[in-house]
Scaffold this motif. Structure first.
Motif, PDB file in Angstrom:
ATOM      1  N   ILE A 142     -21.839   7.981   8.138  1.00  0.00           N
ATOM      2  CA  ILE A 142     -20.523   7.709   8.723  1.00  0.00           C
ATOM      3  C   ILE A 142     -20.359   6.210   8.942  1.00  0.00           C
ATOM      4  CG2 ILE A 142     -19.152   7.956  10.841  1.00  0.00           C
ATOM      5  CD1 ILE A 142     -20.075  10.824  11.012  1.00  0.00           C
ATOM      6  N   LEU A 143     -21.402   5.563   9.416  1.00  0.00           N
ATOM      7  CA  LEU A 143     -21.331   4.125   9.677  1.00  0.00           C
ATOM      8  C   LEU A 143     -21.204   3.329   8.377  1.00  0.00           C
ATOM      9  CD1 LEU A 143     -23.959   3.777  12.544  1.00  0.00           C
ATOM     10  CD2 LEU A 143     -21.471   3.785  12.721  1.00  0.00           C
ATOM     11  N   ILE A 144     -21.875   3.777   7.317  1.00  0.00           N
ATOM     12  CA  ILE A 144     -21.738   3.079   6.034  1.00  0.00           C
ATOM     13  C   ILE A 144     -20.321   3.249   5.497  1.00  0.00           C
ATOM     14  CG2 ILE A 144     -22.499   3.052   3.632  1.00  0.00           C
ATOM     15  CD1 ILE A 144     -25.302   3.742   4.596  1.00  0.00           C
ATOM     16  N   ALA A 145     -19.775   4.469   5.586  1.00  0.00           N
ATOM     17  CA  ALA A 145     -18.391   4.682   5.155  1.00  0.00           C
ATOM     18  C   ALA A 145     -17.432   3.833   5.979  1.00  0.00           C
ATOM     19  CB  ALA A 145     -18.035   6.167   5.286  1.00  0.00           C
ATOM     20  N   PHE A 146     -17.681   3.759   7.276  1.00  0.00           N
ATOM     21  CA  PHE A 146     -16.855   2.922   8.147  1.00  0.00           C
ATOM     22  C   PHE A 146     -16.942   1.449   7.757  1.00  0.00           C
ATOM     23  CE2 PHE A 146     -17.644  -0.039  11.694  1.00  0.00           C
ATOM     24  CZ  PHE A 146     -16.339  -0.234  12.118  1.00  0.00           C
ATOM     25  N   SER A 147     -18.151   0.964   7.482  1.00  0.00           N
ATOM     26  CA  SER A 147     -18.330  -0.459   7.182  1.00  0.00           C
ATOM     27  C   SER A 147     -17.621  -0.864   5.900  1.00  0.00           C
ATOM     28  CB  SER A 147     -19.824  -0.789   7.087  1.00  0.00           C
ATOM     29  OG  SER A 147     -20.409  -0.168   5.951  1.00  0.00           O
ATOM     30  N   ILE A 148     -17.433   0.081   4.983  1.00  0.00           N
ATOM     31  CA  ILE A 148     -16.770  -0.242   3.719  1.00  0.00           C
ATOM     32  C   ILE A 148     -15.252  -0.163   3.831  1.00  0.00           C
ATOM     33  CG2 ILE A 148     -16.433   0.556   1.337  1.00  0.00           C
ATOM     34  CD1 ILE A 148     -19.333   1.208   1.162  1.00  0.00           C
ATOM     35  N   VAL A 195       0.054  -1.147   7.538  1.00  0.00           N
ATOM     36  CA  VAL A 195      -1.018  -0.283   8.037  1.00  0.00           C
ATOM     37  C   VAL A 195      -1.336   0.806   7.018  1.00  0.00           C
ATOM     38  CG1 VAL A 195      -1.690   1.344   9.834  1.00  0.00           C
ATOM     39  CG2 VAL A 195      -0.453  -0.736  10.450  1.00  0.00           C
ATOM     40  N   PHE A 196      -0.298   1.443   6.506  1.00  0.00           N
ATOM     41  CA  PHE A 196      -0.529   2.530   5.547  1.00  0.00           C
ATOM     42  C   PHE A 196      -1.036   2.002   4.214  1.00  0.00           C
ATOM     43  CE2 PHE A 196       2.019   5.057   8.487  1.00  0.00           C
ATOM     44  CZ  PHE A 196       1.323   6.256   8.451  1.00  0.00           C
ATOM     45  N   SER A 197      -0.645   0.799   3.847  1.00  0.00           N
ATOM     46  CA  SER A 197      -1.197   0.195   2.635  1.00  0.00           C
ATOM     47  C   SER A 197      -2.705   0.027   2.764  1.00  0.00           C
ATOM     48  CB  SER A 197      -0.519  -1.155   2.373  1.00  0.00           C
ATOM     49  OG  SER A 197      -1.059  -1.777   1.231  1.00  0.00           O
ATOM     50  N   GLY A 198      -3.150  -0.477   3.911  1.00  0.00           N
ATOM     51  CA  GLY A 198      -4.586  -0.607   4.151  1.00  0.00           C
ATOM     52  C   GLY A 198      -5.278   0.740   4.253  1.00  0.00           C
ATOM     53  N   MET A 199      -4.594   1.729   4.820  1.00  0.00           N
ATOM     54  CA  MET A 199      -5.180   3.060   4.940  1.00  0.00           C
ATOM     55  C   MET A 199      -5.394   3.711   3.579  1.00  0.00           C
ATOM     56  SD  MET A 199      -3.128   4.512   8.297  1.00  0.00           S
ATOM     57  CE  MET A 199      -3.745   6.190   8.091  1.00  0.00           C
ATOM     58  N   LYS A 200      -4.497   3.444   2.634  1.00  0.00           N
ATOM     59  CA  LYS A 200      -4.673   3.990   1.282  1.00  0.00           C
ATOM     60  C   LYS A 200      -5.919   3.411   0.619  1.00  0.00           C
ATOM     61  CE  LYS A 200       0.316   4.475   0.617  1.00  0.00           C
ATOM     62  NZ  LYS A 200       1.487   3.943  -0.123  1.00  0.00           N
ATOM     63  N   VAL A 201      -6.078   2.098   0.733  1.00  0.00           N
ATOM     64  CA  VAL A 201      -7.267   1.467   0.168  1.00  0.00           C
ATOM     65  C   VAL A 201      -8.520   1.968   0.886  1.00  0.00           C
ATOM     66  CG1 VAL A 201      -8.437  -0.723  -0.246  1.00  0.00           C
ATOM     67  CG2 VAL A 201      -5.955  -0.576  -0.498  1.00  0.00           C
ATOM     68  N   GLY A 202      -8.435   2.079   2.205  1.00  0.00           N
ATOM     69  CA  GLY A 202      -9.572   2.550   2.984  1.00  0.00           C
ATOM     70  C   GLY A 202      -9.979   3.973   2.632  1.00  0.00           C
ATOM     71  N   ALA A 203      -9.004   4.821   2.294  1.00  0.00           N
ATOM     72  CA  ALA A 203      -9.316   6.208   1.926  1.00  0.00           C
ATOM     73  C   ALA A 203     -10.178   6.256   0.679  1.00  0.00           C
ATOM     74  CB  ALA A 203      -8.012   6.980   1.706  1.00  0.00           C
ATOM     75  N   ILE A 204      -9.886   5.388  -0.272  1.00  0.00           N
ATOM     76  CA  ILE A 204     -10.689   5.334  -1.500  1.00  0.00           C
ATOM     77  C   ILE A 204     -12.095   4.820  -1.197  1.00  0.00           C
ATOM     78  CG2 ILE A 204     -10.841   4.297  -3.791  1.00  0.00           C
ATOM     79  CD1 ILE A 204      -7.761   4.101  -3.733  1.00  0.00           C
ATOM     80  N   LEU A 205     -12.174   3.779  -0.391  1.00  0.00           N
ATOM     81  CA  LEU A 205     -13.468   3.162  -0.100  1.00  0.00           C
ATOM     82  C   LEU A 205     -14.340   4.056   0.774  1.00  0.00           C
ATOM     83  CD1 LEU A 205     -12.344  -0.525   0.535  1.00  0.00           C
ATOM     84  CD2 LEU A 205     -13.355   0.448  -1.528  1.00  0.00           C
ATOM     85  N   ALA A 206     -13.730   4.889   1.627  1.00  0.00           N
ATOM     86  CA  ALA A 206     -14.520   5.764   2.494  1.00  0.00           C
ATOM     87  C   ALA A 206     -15.335   6.766   1.675  1.00  0.00           C
ATOM     88  CB  ALA A 206     -13.597   6.499   3.466  1.00  0.00           C
ATOM     89  N   VAL A 207     -14.753   7.264   0.596  1.00  0.00           N
ATOM     90  CA  VAL A 207     -15.479   8.193  -0.273  1.00  0.00           C
ATOM     91  C   VAL A 207     -16.672   7.485  -0.912  1.00  0.00           C
ATOM     92  CG1 VAL A 207     -15.306   9.699  -2.284  1.00  0.00           C
ATOM     93  CG2 VAL A 207     -13.366   9.494  -0.715  1.00  0.00           C
TER      94      VAL A 207
END
Length: 271
Positions: A142-148, A195-207
């Motif tokens: 979880i922490l690695i996914a968060f850090s990315i 915010v949602f633009s960053g959330m879209k990128v973050g969704a990809i990186l979390a995986v």
């Protein structure tokens, strides 16, 4: 209802129906393209007689779902927990820090460059350290996914909060508006597209983050399963794990898009 209002209502209803048909058409094209890719994949494997250990067919890949040895349900739930947990933590901390930076230039000056530097650290290199600090399990992943995924959310949200018209902020302050009112009425609505633009990128990186974490420090999950079946060249199971990881990412991205559609009008969304 007046006679002039009736044609206007009819025009609006026609526009809504036309928009729904266009949306359905786009979804149909997307589904058709994916089905065409699967059909081509199946045809290519059969026509060229490609060995299953190199590239199994879609049918052979889906057949692995019926095998209990892979524990698909439990491994998928573990990976989903890591992805969604790391992503939720990234959104919460990213937005909170961006808000604090918008309130204090000194905080932004001190900590934002530090976060930029920390973001340059290869996340794969953090895996062994997380094992030492947190042992194996869901928490380090979880922490690695968060850090990315956290940094793009922080950066885009901070930019959105900084894009608000300063004259408008001065006007609200002159009317004795509180900091909370300033944020809720002016800054947050203006920053939501970012915010949602960053959330879209973050969704990809979390995986990607959760998968990397499972490659390095895990005893369960789809990434861990891929490492285990790799030794026996069980390519169908590896591909099935990749497909399930993809579906988890698509689900998370779709939830972000749905939330964006509910809170932001179409014209101001950042594509």
């Amino acid at each position: 209802m007046s006679e002039q209002t009736i044609p206007l209502v009819r025009d609006q209803s026609a526009e809504v129906i036309a928009a729904r048909w266009r949306s359905a058409g786009r979804i149909g094209v997307i589904v058709a393209v994916h089905l065409a890719v699967l059909a081509f994949w199946q045809w290519a494997v059969d026509w060229f007689a490609i060995p299953a250990f190199i590239l199994p067919s879609p049918a052979a890949t889906l057949a692995t779902l019926g095998s209990a040895q892979y524990a698909w349900v439990s491994n998928t739930l573990v990976t989903a927990t890591e992805i969604f947990g790391g992503y939720a933590l990234g959104v919460f901390i990213g937005v909170t820090l961006a808000l604090m930076f918008s309130w204090s230039r000194w905080l932004a000056l001190i900590f934002l460059p530090l976060f930029v530097t920390l973001n340059m650290i290869p996340k794969v290199a953090l895996g062994p350290l997380f094992i030492v600090w947190f042992s194996y399990g869901i928490v380090p992943n979880i922490l690695i996914a968060f850090s990315i995924c956290f940094f793009p959310i922080l950066l885009t949200t901070a930019r959105g909060l900084g894009e608000v018209d300063p004259d408008l902020l001065d006007l609200v302050r002159s009317l004795k508006g509180t900091r909370w009112q300033l944020f809720r009425k002016i800054q947050l609505p203006g920053a939501l597209p970012y915010v949602f633009s960053g959330m879209k990128v973050g969704a990809i990186l979390a995986v990607a983050g959760a998968t990397v974490g499972e490659f390095i420090a895990s005893e369960r999950g789809l990434g861990y399963l891929m490492i285990q079946v790799q030794a026996s060249l069980d390519t169908p199971a590896m591909l099935m794990a990749v497909i399930l990881l993809t579906l988890l990412g698509v689900l998370l991205y779709a939830l972000v898009l749905l939330l964006e559609r509910l809170v932001i009008v179409r014209d101001v969304r950042i594509q």
